[in-house]
Scaffold this active site. Structure first.
Site, PDB file in Angstrom:
ATOM      1  CE  LYS A 165      -1.630   2.959   3.012  1.00 52.18           C
ATOM      2  NZ  LYS A 165      -1.739   4.116   2.088  1.00 52.18           N
ATOM      3  CD  GLU A 196      13.470   4.343   7.657  1.00 55.40           C
ATOM      4  OE1 GLU A 196      13.443   5.126   8.842  1.00 55.40           O
ATOM      5  OE2 GLU A 196      13.608   4.444   6.560  1.00 55.40           O
ATOM      6  CB  CYS A 234      14.060   8.755   7.833  1.00 55.14           C
ATOM      7  SG  CYS A 234      14.536   7.844   6.608  1.00 55.14           S
ATOM      8  CD  GLU A 265      11.263  12.960  11.106  1.00 52.95           C
ATOM      9  OE1 GLU A 265      10.087  12.391  11.323  1.00 52.95           O
ATOM     10  OE2 GLU A 265      12.296  12.077  10.245  1.00 52.95           O
TER      11      GLU A 265
HETATM   12  P1  NAI Z   1       2.478   8.374   8.134  1.00 48.51           P
HETATM   13  O1  NAI Z   1       3.421   7.789   9.135  1.00 48.51           O
HETATM   14  O2  NAI Z   1       1.026   8.561   8.440  1.00 48.51           O
HETATM   15  O3  NAI Z   1       2.271   7.783   6.570  1.00 48.51           O
HETATM   16  C1  NAI Z   1       3.081   6.490   6.223  1.00 48.51           C
HETATM   17  C2  NAI Z   1       2.192   5.429   5.691  1.00 48.51           C
HETATM   18  O4  NAI Z   1       1.583   4.968   6.758  1.00 48.51           O
HETATM   19  C3  NAI Z   1       1.173   5.972   4.463  1.00 48.51           C
HETATM   20  O5  NAI Z   1       1.171   4.881   3.651  1.00 48.51           O
HETATM   21  C4  NAI Z   1      -0.122   5.957   5.168  1.00 48.51           C
HETATM   22  O6  NAI Z   1      -1.162   5.993   4.402  1.00 48.51           O
HETATM   23  C5  NAI Z   1      -0.026   4.897   6.384  1.00 48.51           C
HETATM   24  N1  NAI Z   1      -0.793   5.150   7.355  1.00 48.51           N
HETATM   25  C6  NAI Z   1      -1.318   6.144   7.983  1.00 48.51           C
HETATM   26  N2  NAI Z   1      -2.028   5.933   9.115  1.00 48.51           N
HETATM   27  C7  NAI Z   1      -1.806   4.389   9.016  1.00 48.51           C
HETATM   28  C8  NAI Z   1      -2.773   3.767  10.001  1.00 48.51           C
HETATM   29  N3  NAI Z   1      -3.452   3.973  11.126  1.00 48.51           N
HETATM   30  N4  NAI Z   1      -2.479   2.320   9.992  1.00 48.51           N
HETATM   31  C9  NAI Z   1      -1.907   1.906   8.940  1.00 48.51           C
HETATM   32  N5  NAI Z   1      -1.318   2.604   7.938  1.00 48.51           N
HETATM   33  C10 NAI Z   1      -1.356   4.088   7.927  1.00 48.51           C
HETATM   34  O7  NAI Z   1       3.200   9.773   7.720  1.00 48.51           O
HETATM   35  P2  NAI Z   1       2.513  11.135   7.401  1.00 48.51           P
HETATM   36  O8  NAI Z   1       1.316  11.455   8.308  1.00 48.51           O
HETATM   37  O9  NAI Z   1       2.249  11.146   5.785  1.00 48.51           O
HETATM   38  O10 NAI Z   1       3.681  11.894   7.728  1.00 48.51           O
HETATM   39  C11 NAI Z   1       3.693  12.750   9.160  1.00 48.51           C
HETATM   40  C12 NAI Z   1       5.144  12.838   9.624  1.00 48.51           C
HETATM   41  O11 NAI Z   1       5.885  11.620   9.355  1.00 48.51           O
HETATM   42  C13 NAI Z   1       6.221  13.697   8.438  1.00 48.51           C
HETATM   43  O12 NAI Z   1       5.908  15.055   8.504  1.00 48.51           O
HETATM   44  C14 NAI Z   1       7.445  13.335   8.867  1.00 48.51           C
HETATM   45  O13 NAI Z   1       7.888  13.872   9.922  1.00 48.51           O
HETATM   46  C15 NAI Z   1       7.157  11.768   9.263  1.00 48.51           C
HETATM   47  N6  NAI Z   1       7.664  10.707   8.206  1.00 48.51           N
HETATM   48  C16 NAI Z   1       8.649  10.232   8.362  1.00 48.51           C
HETATM   49  C17 NAI Z   1       8.827   9.120   7.370  1.00 48.51           C
HETATM   50  C18 NAI Z   1      10.349   8.624   7.360  1.00 48.51           C
HETATM   51  O14 NAI Z   1      10.683   7.999   6.248  1.00 48.51           O
HETATM   52  N7  NAI Z   1      10.972   8.208   8.403  1.00 48.51           N
HETATM   53  C19 NAI Z   1       8.356   9.157   5.921  1.00 48.51           C
HETATM   54  C20 NAI Z   1       7.147   9.852   6.134  1.00 48.51           C
HETATM   55  C21 NAI Z   1       6.688  10.815   6.964  1.00 48.51           C
END
Ligand code: NAI
Ligand code: MG
Length: 490
Positions: A175, A250, A284, A383
């Site tokens: 996904k 991660e 990240c 972050e």
């Molecule tokens: P997120 O963690 O919500 O999204 C990542 C993935 O998780 C997406 O595919 C999303 O659809 C999915 N997801 C969201 N809620 C879920 C749930 N309850 N159950 C299962 N899957 C779920 O990240 P978001 O909200 O887009 O970004 C927020 C912050 O997260 C960013 O500002 C950044 O600080 C951090 N981030 C860090 C990343 C990294 O590589 N470490 C990557 C993306 C975001």
């Protein structure tokens, strides 16, 4: 307008059960540019069922590991063939400049190539348990893997997630993030063309709280491999508890990048600038806390400010742009709010600090440098996930180690010094999954990658990554034909 109406499930292109679709925005223009199918819990059900069927069939039972690797090599070749086109699509969807997306998609093929070579080298052990028994271990695929991807580097992660899972012989439901769904559907077409058996890889686009949550909770899924925010990882872990899914996470970071005054400062400045602003700060592994030893500090602040001002912020498809917009308006607003927080906390703004005047429409933010940041402040602890650098002076090795480790994260760290003993001392004492000395962020398919503390669980990349998609089964066979002693006889 780029239009997609079908999900890739069980080797077929199927309409989402709800019939719904959702829009994806071009972040450089703040305009909808693509429409994709909106998968929900019903589609996840179908995808998990297809993956389970794949595991019950030839993928697990007749296809040899060498052939599995060959299919992966085929996919890598198709990705290389289509790299330019995929890179342009991702640049539209994500906003990352095309020279970065091109590099990512090519490296994704390298990731698959590396893991393809490992597919037929996954071996158990024979254990000398006792002379009259044969004991051995089998390394079996963990089963159905739910791969939940973030929006910041979708194309890199196709290789990171599929490589070890396919090498191990798992079946996958992938996904992508709702902000960047397009290239995942294109990947589905290449998986089909490569000739993988039906259901080995299924692609469901949809929202995290609906499709993602359904995948995390699904009793037919054995493992979740997730990249994204730690608070999302915590929700996934809770949802995954029902059937004790294995989890690899991660999550984020707030990496300390540490420059001692005895380092090659010219090299350090080049690498620290890239480390702090690459991909618009949406990574990240960003070196977002830059510690500089006092004798070199003021000059380094001036250098970093000057270098930040020289970064060309521009349109993603313009091959002369260094960095593009944020991927979403939320991220742009988040970054701008942290710039306000930094100012409010009394840090000294020395470069950037706002939106570039010549790019009024997309989600752009200028590369921004704050000096004299307090390591306990929000700007240094949270972050940002944007192009905002916090510079912090220090005097001694012990002082900088204490500050470097004073964070809830522990993903990446960088150290610059010409003192070899100090380099090793720092490497052993920093709490992070990857420490680099006189270079920064050497991310590579051969190098295990993952976090301490809130930065994650488990490791991706390197041969170790495959272990995370395997179960060990111990088998013991009695060789002694004599009657066993009967403990219940008397
Ligand atoms: P997120 O963690 O919500 O999204 C990542 C993935 O998780 C997406 O595919 C999303 O659809 C999915 N997801 C969201 N809620 C879920 C749930 N309850 N159950 C299962 N899957 C779920 O990240 P978001 O909200 O887009 O970004 C927020 C912050 O997260 C960013 O500002 C950044 O600080 C951090 N981030 C860090 C990343 C990294 O590589 N470490 C990557 C993306 C975001
Ligand atoms: Mg979210």
């Amino acid at each position: 307008m780029q239009e997609y109406d079908r999900l890739f499930i069980g080797g077929e292109w199927v309409l989402p059960r709800s019939g719904k679709r959702f829009e994806s925005v071009d972040p450089s223009l703040d305009k909808v540019w693509a429409i994709v199918p909106e998968g929900d819990a019903d589609d996840i059900d179908a995808a998990v069922a297809a993956a389970r069927d794949a595991l019950a069939g030839p993928w697990r039972h007749t296809i040899t590991p060498t052939r599995r690797g060959a299919l992966m090599l085929k996919l890598a070749g198709l990705i290389r063939r289509d790299a330019e086109r995929l890179a342009e699509l991702e640049s539209r969807d994500n906003g990352k400049v095309v020279r970065d997306t091109l590099n990512e998609i090519q490296r994704s093929a390298d990731w698959l190539t590396y893991f393809a070579g490992a597919a037929d080298k996954i071996e158990g052990k024979q254990i000398p348990y006792r002379p009259d028994a044969l004991a051995y271990t089998r390394r079996e695929p963990v089963g159905v893997v739910g791969a939940i991807l973030p929006w910041n580097s979708p194309m890199s992660l196709y290789g990171w997630k599929l490589g070890p899972a396919l090498a191990a012989g798992c079946a996958i439901v992938l996904k992508p993030a709702e902000q960047t769904p397009v290239t995942a559907l294109e990947l589905g077409k290449l998986i089909e063309e490569a000739g993988f058996p039906a259901g080995v890889v299924n692609i469901v686009t949809g929202f995290g709280t609906v499709a993602g949550a359904a995948l995390a909770a699904h009793p037919g899924v054995d493992k979740i491999s997730f990249t994204g925010e730690h608070s999302t990882a915590q929700k996934i872990m809770a949802a995954a508890a029902g059937n004790l899914k294995r989890c690899t996470f991660e999550c984020g970071g707030k990496a300390p990048h540490i420059i001692f005054a005895d380092a090659d400062l010219e090299k350090a400045a080049i690498v620290a600038t890239h480390g702090a602003f690459r991909s618009t700060g949406q990574t990240c592994s960003l070196g977002s806390r830059l510690f500089v030893q006092r004798p070199a500090y003021e000059a380094f602040v001036a250098t970093m400010a000057e270098r930040a001002r020289r970064i060309r912020v521009g349109m993603p498809l313009d091959r002369t742009s260094h960095i593009g917009p944020h991927t979403s308006r939320e991220q742009q607003e988040k970054t701008l709010s942290y710039i306000d927080i930094g100012k409010g906390e009394g840090a000294r703004l020395v470069a950037g600090g706002g939106r570039p005047a010549d790019l009024p429409n997309g989600y752009f933010v200028e590369p921004t440098v704050f000096a004299d940041v307090d390591n306990r402040s929000r700007l240094a602890q949270e972050e940002v996930f944007g192009p905002v650098l916090a510079m912090i002076p220090f005097d001694t090795e012990d002082e900088v180690l204490a500050m470097a480790n004073d964070t809830k994260y522990g993903l990446v760290a960088g150290v610059w010094t010409s003192d070899i003993a100090r380099a090793h001392r720092m490497a052993s004492r920093i709490e992070a999954g990857l420490v680099s000395v006189n270079t920064y962020r050497p991310i590579h398919w051969m190098l295990p990658y993952g976090g301490f503390k809130l930065s994650g669980i488990g490791r991706e990349n390197g041969l170790e990554a495959i272990d995370q998609f395997l179960e060990t089964k111990t088998v013991v066979i009695e060789l002694n034909e004599e009657m066993p002693a009967d403990p219940f006889a008397s």
